[in-house]
Design a protein around this motif. Structure first.
Motif: not given
Length: 332
Positions: A186-189, A242-243, A150-158, A211-212
């Protein structure tokens, strides 16, 4: 802070889709709103509906899994975390996602329930009505997370779909903490209006707490989240919370808002609408990959639209053409 190894690390339902054609009368008979998703809560319920299906085809699916498979097809490096059972469908899922070029090493879950499956009925107008038995996927524990991955990903997608069961919800919250502690996005759909009806307050809280970083929604999901009837009112309600906000609008195209920048693109032309399964997943794949490549918001939206257009012209949620070549032809 170390440089990320992966463009995207996704956490989601590990599902095998079973697709079959159906008419509107059949959709009405089984009592599901056309174009929606409903949960099935027992393997017996899933078996009974499966018995009513016409000839079908199996293809590995799951919203976030579809997205990272799309990113890999575009040439990106990504990983997936999701729970399968120690059964035939679990083997199918693991083989397919690894063959797509996605890193996947979540340990299988022994015993019952079985690997998740989604029975998808596609009507002549291309709409897909999904009936999902979450099976083993809903038991993804926080202990199964590879925190270094998880720490190695530029984006965490949930995906919002996985927010329903308690155990993976806790796992995703832990993953968010790990990603943010390591300076990752952190990206969230939102996934479906159904998810918002059950967990809208949770989603709004994640957004309110900052957080998103990237929120994906379609038009109906955005309206439900913001509890507005006007699309523009909903956009203004969430903009700034959200940014980066990305909203797909089917044949009306898509928009992205980041700071003071608002960009809109039209839908890509298609020859024939066959099946909308995975359209949003593949849009997210194109958008996220373009962002990882440092492309503009407009180019990112266009690549998302290009990927979505490819998917809806055939059955299933995995690309049937060379996406990397298609992107080069369309975007340069």
């Amino acid at each position: 802070m170390t440089s990320p190894t992966y463009e995207v690390v996704a956490i989601g339902n590990a599902i095998v889709d079973i697709l079959a054609q159906a008419d509107d009368a059949f959709i009405e008979e089984i009592g599901v709103a056309k174009g929606s998703m409903q949960l099935m809560f027992s393997p017996e319920e899933a078996d009974a509906l499966y018995a009513k299906m016409g000839p079908g085809r199996e293809v590995s699916g799951g919203s976030a899994a579809n997205t990272v498979a799309g990113i890999a097809a575009l040439g990106g490096k990504c990983a997936f975390i999701g729970q399968v059972a120690d059964d035939q469908l679990g083997q199918v899922f693991g083989h397919d996602i690894r063959a797509a070029g996605v890193h996947f090493d979540t340990a299988v879950r022994p015993g019952q329930p079985t690997t998740a499956r989604c029975l998808i009925f596609v009507t002549p107008d291309g709409q897909r009505t999904m009936n999902t038995f979450l099976g083993a996927s809903q038991f993804l524990p926080a202990s199964a997370l590879d925190l270094d991955l998880i720490a190695s990903g530029a984006i965490l997608y949930l995906e919002g779909y996985l927010w329903d069961p308690e155990e993976p919800r806790a796992a995703m919250r832990k993953a968010i903490d790990v990603a943010r502690a390591n300076g990752r996005k952190v990206a969230f759909t939102l996934s479906d209006v159904f998810c918002i009806s059950r967990h809208g307050d949770d989603f709004r809280k994640l957004i309110a707490e900052g957080l998103i970083d990237i929120l994906f929604a379609n038009e109906n999901e955005l309206l439900a989240l913001c509890e507005h009837e006007s699309f523009e009112d909903a956009v203004q309600h969430i903009h700034g919370k959200v940014p980066l906000l990305v909203v797909t609008r089917s044949e009306k195209g898509a928009i992205a808002l980041q700071g003071d920048e608002r960009v809109e693109v039209g839908a890509e032309p298609i020859e024939k609408l066959v099946d909308t399964t995975g359209a949003g997943d593949m849009f997210a794949a194109g958008f996220l990959h373009a962002q990882a490549q440092g492309r503009s918001l407009e180019e990112s939206l266009r690549l998302g639209a290009i990927c979505a257009a490819e998917i809806i012209q055939h059955y299933g949620a995995r690309a049937e053409v060379d996406l990397k070549k298609l992107a080069a032809q369309k975007l340069g």
